[in-house]
Design an enzyme around this catalytic site. Sequence first.
Site, PDB file in Angstrom:
ATOM      1  CE  LYS A 119      -3.929  11.231   6.760  1.00  0.00           C
ATOM      2  NZ  LYS A 119      -3.877  11.753   8.132  1.00  0.00           N
TER       3      LYS A 119
ATOM      4  CB  SER B 223      -0.964   7.836   4.521  1.00  0.00           C
ATOM      5  OG  SER B 223      -1.229   6.723   3.698  1.00  0.00           O
TER       6      SER B 223
ATOM      7  CE1 TYR C 180      -6.696   9.201   5.117  1.00  0.00           C
ATOM      8  CE2 TYR C 180      -5.711   7.792   3.437  1.00  0.00           C
ATOM      9  CZ  TYR C 180      -5.721   8.290   4.720  1.00  0.00           C
ATOM     10  OH  TYR C 180      -4.756   7.898   5.605  1.00  0.00           O
TER      11      TYR C 180
HETATM   12  N1  UFG Z   1      -7.934  -6.469   0.058  1.00  0.00           N
HETATM   13  C1  UFG Z   1      -8.602  -7.604  -0.341  1.00  0.00           C
HETATM   14  N2  UFG Z   1      -9.842  -7.833   0.183  1.00  0.00           N
HETATM   15  C2  UFG Z   1     -10.431  -6.986   1.079  1.00  0.00           C
HETATM   16  C3  UFG Z   1      -9.723  -5.826   1.496  1.00  0.00           C
HETATM   17  C4  UFG Z   1      -8.479  -5.600   0.944  1.00  0.00           C
HETATM   18  O1  UFG Z   1      -8.118  -8.382  -1.161  1.00  0.00           O
HETATM   19  O2  UFG Z   1     -11.560  -7.255   1.501  1.00  0.00           O
HETATM   20  C5  UFG Z   1      -6.584  -6.213  -0.487  1.00  0.00           C
HETATM   21  C6  UFG Z   1      -6.498  -4.909  -1.241  1.00  0.00           C
HETATM   22  O3  UFG Z   1      -6.883  -5.089  -2.583  1.00  0.00           O
HETATM   23  C7  UFG Z   1      -5.027  -4.579  -1.056  1.00  0.00           C
HETATM   24  C8  UFG Z   1      -4.664  -5.172   0.303  1.00  0.00           C
HETATM   25  O4  UFG Z   1      -5.689  -6.115   0.587  1.00  0.00           O
HETATM   26  O5  UFG Z   1      -4.272  -5.217  -2.028  1.00  0.00           O
HETATM   27  C9  UFG Z   1      -4.645  -4.139   1.411  1.00  0.00           C
HETATM   28  O6  UFG Z   1      -5.850  -3.408   1.368  1.00  0.00           O
HETATM   29  P1  UFG Z   1      -6.268  -2.384   2.518  1.00  0.00           P
HETATM   30  O7  UFG Z   1      -7.585  -1.803   2.141  1.00  0.00           O
HETATM   31  O8  UFG Z   1      -6.154  -3.033   3.854  1.00  0.00           O
HETATM   32  O9  UFG Z   1      -5.112  -1.306   2.478  1.00  0.00           O
HETATM   33  P2  UFG Z   1      -4.673  -0.333   1.277  1.00  0.00           P
HETATM   34  O10 UFG Z   1      -3.243  -0.633   1.028  1.00  0.00           O
HETATM   35  O11 UFG Z   1      -5.591  -0.375   0.146  1.00  0.00           O
HETATM   36  O12 UFG Z   1      -4.919   1.059   1.975  1.00  0.00           O
HETATM   37  C10 UFG Z   1      -4.044   1.491   2.967  1.00  0.00           C
HETATM   38  C11 UFG Z   1      -4.752   2.383   3.990  1.00  0.00           C
HETATM   39  C12 UFG Z   1      -5.189   3.674   3.373  1.00  0.00           C
HETATM   40  C13 UFG Z   1      -4.078   4.298   2.595  1.00  0.00           C
HETATM   41  C14 UFG Z   1      -3.456   3.319   1.627  1.00  0.00           C
HETATM   42  C15 UFG Z   1      -2.254   3.865   0.964  1.00  0.00           C
HETATM   43  O13 UFG Z   1      -5.872   1.735   4.523  1.00  0.00           O
HETATM   44  O14 UFG Z   1      -5.570   4.547   4.405  1.00  0.00           O
HETATM   45  O15 UFG Z   1      -3.025   2.167   2.335  1.00  0.00           O
HETATM   46  O16 UFG Z   1      -1.765   2.990   0.003  1.00  0.00           O
HETATM   47  F1  UFG Z   1      -4.519   5.347   1.895  1.00  0.00           F
END
Ligand code: UFG
Length: 338
Positions: free
Chosen positions: A155, A126, A151
């Site tokens: 990784k 990841s 998590y």
């Molecule tokens: N977000 C929102 N509202 C929500 C959910 C997410 O605004 O309800 C935003 C988050 O703040 C972020 C973006 O949408 O800016 C993406 O969020 P995600 O949770 O979909 O993804 P992340 O980038 O936080 O996480 C992903 C993977 C993880 C991994 C991570 C590494 O899901 O497994 O990338 O950066 F660890």
Amino acid sequence: MANKILVTGGAGYIGSHTAVELINSGYEITIVDDLSNSKESAIAGIEKITGQKVEFVKLDLRDYDALKELFANNKFDAIIHFAASKAVGESMQIPLHYYRNNIQCLLNLLELMDEYNVPNMAFSSSCTVYGQPDQLPVTEQTPFKPAESTYGNTKKINEDILRDAARSNEKYQLIALRYFNPVGAHETAEIGELPLGVPNNLIPFVTQTAAGIREQLSIFGDDYGTPDGTAVRDYIHVVDLAKAHVIAVDRLLGKKNKANYEFFNLGTGKGSSVLEVVNTFERVNDLKLNYKIVDRRAGDVEQTYADTTLANEELGWKAELGLDEMMKSAWAWQQKLN
Ligand code: UFG
């Protein structure tokens, strides 16, 4: 005879899409999955799309004896290892479970690969290993930052294990694939993401809000140093990602790899903000989403997106599907679930 690939976590989101692409490329596959975060219906979906029966074994990879029996009874040519616990928030509440599950499964596999002469593995890593990078886009040489979550740390440790295993034993042929943000679903809507409970990730929350399962989407922060103030990620269509795994396996079996441990970023190379994602979802599906801006979410990075030059040049792989297709397919899948 077709080469046989063991797909761990093959009933899961990325695993099931990869299973389809492997079968379509002429590979024989065996899926193992403990169904802890997936459903057997994914196997039926794979069978429906490919028109082929899939060999499925329900097994917890921590069970060394059961896994050994599987290796003893099959001649695998390569392994794609997806099986892992993956919820960032949960990993902070039950860290020991995450360390045991995500590390022990990989160790068991590597030991049995050595014993049964199965040198080849593609591993599901990841972009979380980079944290908030100092420079964008992120190349494979970008230094790792301390992990923000347990998590993420699993990784990183998994990659350390792969590197050290490859260094100590030249028999191993290993490739780690560092995914940016996988989204979307298969065009048939037979397989897709199946989040348990309230989704943490953006796209399932968006689709569930559109479906009326959630009342409102919260956008976490609009005061980041990005063009519209919302956080930026490199969203990649899960089918593009799946195809990269087939290429990684082809590379290992064709002995085209240049070192016995390689790692590649898998993204589109393009960053999109949360608001861009929401606007695209509304436009391509012709609907309105109920959302509000709330505070930043703890632990979120401001922006990250991939430099995909290495994967483009070395694997000859490039993401083909854009945000429009990602949002259309995600919504088609959600509607099928309703
Ligand atoms: N977000 C929102 N509202 C929500 C959910 C997410 O605004 O309800 C935003 C988050 O703040 C972020 C973006 O949408 O800016 C993406 O969020 P995600 O949770 O979909 O993804 P992340 O980038 O936080 O996480 C992903 C993977 C993880 C991994 C991570 C590494 O899901 O497994 O990338 O950066 F660890």
